[in-house]
Design a protein around this motif. Structure first.
Motif, mmCIF file in Angstrom:
data_model
loop_
_atom_site.group_PDB
_atom_site.id
_atom_site.type_symbol
_atom_site.label_atom_id
_atom_site.label_comp_id
_atom_site.label_asym_id
_atom_site.label_seq_id
_atom_site.Cartn_x
_atom_site.Cartn_y
_atom_site.Cartn_z
ATOM 1 N N ASP A 189 0.827 -1.218 0.000
ATOM 2 C CA ASP A 189 0.000 0.000 0.000
ATOM 3 C C ASP A 189 0.859 1.265 0.000
ATOM 4 O OD1 ASP A 189 -2.227 -1.522 -0.034
ATOM 5 O OD2 ASP A 189 -2.800 -1.170 2.070
ATOM 6 N N LYS A 208 2.449 1.734 -3.394
ATOM 7 C CA LYS A 208 1.470 2.324 -4.336
ATOM 8 C C LYS A 208 1.364 3.836 -4.130
ATOM 9 C CE LYS A 208 -3.455 2.503 -5.546
ATOM 10 N NZ LYS A 208 -3.129 3.395 -6.642
ATOM 11 N N THR A 244 4.411 5.467 -5.491
ATOM 12 C CA THR A 244 4.370 5.387 -6.957
ATOM 13 C C THR A 244 3.418 6.434 -7.539
ATOM 14 O OG1 THR A 244 4.912 3.039 -6.866
ATOM 15 C CG2 THR A 244 3.878 3.817 -8.891
ATOM 16 N N ASP A 245 2.266 6.650 -6.857
ATOM 17 C CA ASP A 245 1.291 7.647 -7.314
ATOM 18 C C ASP A 245 1.740 9.076 -7.024
ATOM 19 O OD1 ASP A 245 -0.328 5.630 -8.171
ATOM 20 O OD2 ASP A 245 -1.652 5.655 -6.414
ATOM 21 N N GLN A 266 2.140 -2.773 -7.433
ATOM 22 C CA GLN A 266 1.759 -1.434 -7.930
ATOM 23 C C GLN A 266 2.942 -0.564 -8.318
ATOM 24 O OE1 GLN A 266 -1.574 -0.996 -8.118
ATOM 25 N NE2 GLN A 266 -2.560 -1.644 -6.224
ATOM 26 N N CYS A 267 4.167 -1.080 -8.107
ATOM 27 C CA CYS A 267 5.343 -0.316 -8.527
ATOM 28 C C CYS A 267 5.369 -0.257 -10.049
ATOM 29 C CB CYS A 267 6.611 -0.971 -8.002
ATOM 30 S SG CYS A 267 6.723 -0.967 -6.202
#
Ligand SMILES: Nc1nc(=O)c2c([nH]1)NC[C@@H]1CN(c3ccc(C(=O)N[C@@H](CCC(=O)O)C(=O)O)cc3)CN21
Ligand SMILES: CC(C)C(=O)C(=O)O
Ligand SMILES: [Mg+2]
Length: 275
Positions: free
Chosen positions: A197, A200, A203-204, A218-219
């Motif tokens: 989490d 992510k 990354t965002d 999510q990377c």
């Protein structure tokens, strides 16, 4: 029999390429290599980024940590890898104590990696406290990759290889570190062994690609140590590792077979000798 094709991009991969890949939502594949032959195989298969990791200290030299790795050994491994690569972006880890003392020493180390080894970029561990150093290196024209979360060069400070930034305060700090690294000019950031989490969220929150190892799906990309993913290491089995081969068993079988053939006189046969 390998049926894997090169990805569609035939041209050389640059730091701009991987940043564009994030923008286009295209995942980035990265693996380590430490020698010419392995680098040629990995590059030929189409991996975008090859990391000459200071994990060479573990898998090449047999040390327990990355602490003993030297600049001279990293330059040797990196030069071997560079000679084996046609297309991939080659990034070299700056080893422990080659960049922490002063920004000046860091710049000299990064410069040696480019000039003497032919690296295309360098990677170093740390957050806000290393950002002025990152800026100096980037200002000199050397691309820098950051590395946050489990930073193995700080193992004696933390004492374990457990997952990092599970607590809110440490997670907030890591997010701030990632933003500071982006501000300092890194083209990408490795996230090692942190909750998915949080990876992510990072990354965002940054425009540069994140490359995860034990940091979830999510990377923007993933990295593994080549010896681990090929199953050459029997004694390293963290949860994040997926083994794509069992080369330890296959190589043991091949060597056992060879010994048997030598002992029995089966090798060499008449076709394998000269008259
Ligand atoms: N062969 C190899 N693979 C790596 O991924 C690697 C290296 N060496 N050397 C440098 C760093 C160290 N890394 C590490 C080291 C340990 C764990 C780890 O998960 N270790 C234990 C858990 C330890 C604990 O919970 O206290 C494990 O599950 O194996 C993960 C990454 C990643 N890097
Ligand atoms: C595990 C990767 C990210 C690394 O730093 C190394 O191989 O040294
Ligand atoms: Mg490393």
């Amino acid at each position: 029999m390998s049926t894997q094709k090169r990805s569609e991009r035939p041209e050389k991969i640059t730091t701009q390429t991987v940043v564009e890949m994030k923008r286009n939502g295209e995942k980035i594949s990265m693996l380590t290599a430490y020698d010419y032959t392995m680098a040629g195989i990995i590059d030929g298969a189409g991996v975008e980024v090859i990391l000459v990791g200071d994990s060479a200290s573990n898998v090449m030299a047999g040390h327990d940590t990355t602490i003993p790795m030297t600049m001279d050994h990293m330059i040797y491994h990196t030069s071997c890898v560079v000679r084996g690569v046609e297309r991939a972006l080659v990034i070299a880890d700056l080893p422990f104590m080659s960049y922490q003392v002063t920004a000046k020493e860091a710049l000299i180390s990064a410069g040696r990696m480019m000039k003497e080894a032919g690296a295309h970029a360098v990677k170093l561990e740390g957050g806000k406290s290393i950002c002025s150093t990152v800026q100096r290196i980037v200002d000199a024209g050397i691309p820098v990759m950051g590395h946050l979360g489990l930073t193995p060069q700080s193992i004696y400070k933390f004492g374990t290889y457990k997952v990092r930034a599970k607590e809110e305060q440490e997670a907030d700090q890591l997010l701030e570190d990632a933003k500071a690294l982006e501000e300092a000019g890194v083209f990408s950031i490795v996230l090692e062994k942190i909750p998915a989490d949080l990876a992510k969220k990072v990354t965002d929150s940054v425009s540069v690609p994140t490359i995860g190892i034990g940091a979830g799906r999510q990377c923007d990309g993933q990295v593994l140590v080549i010896h681990d993913m090929l199953g050459l290491n029997k004694d390293f089995s963290p949860r994040f590792l997926r083994r794509y081969e069992d080369l330890h068993s296959k190589m043991t079988d091949a060597v056992t077979h060879y010994i048997k053939d030598v002992k029995s006189g089966d090798f060499p046969n008449v076709d394998e000798q000269y008259s």
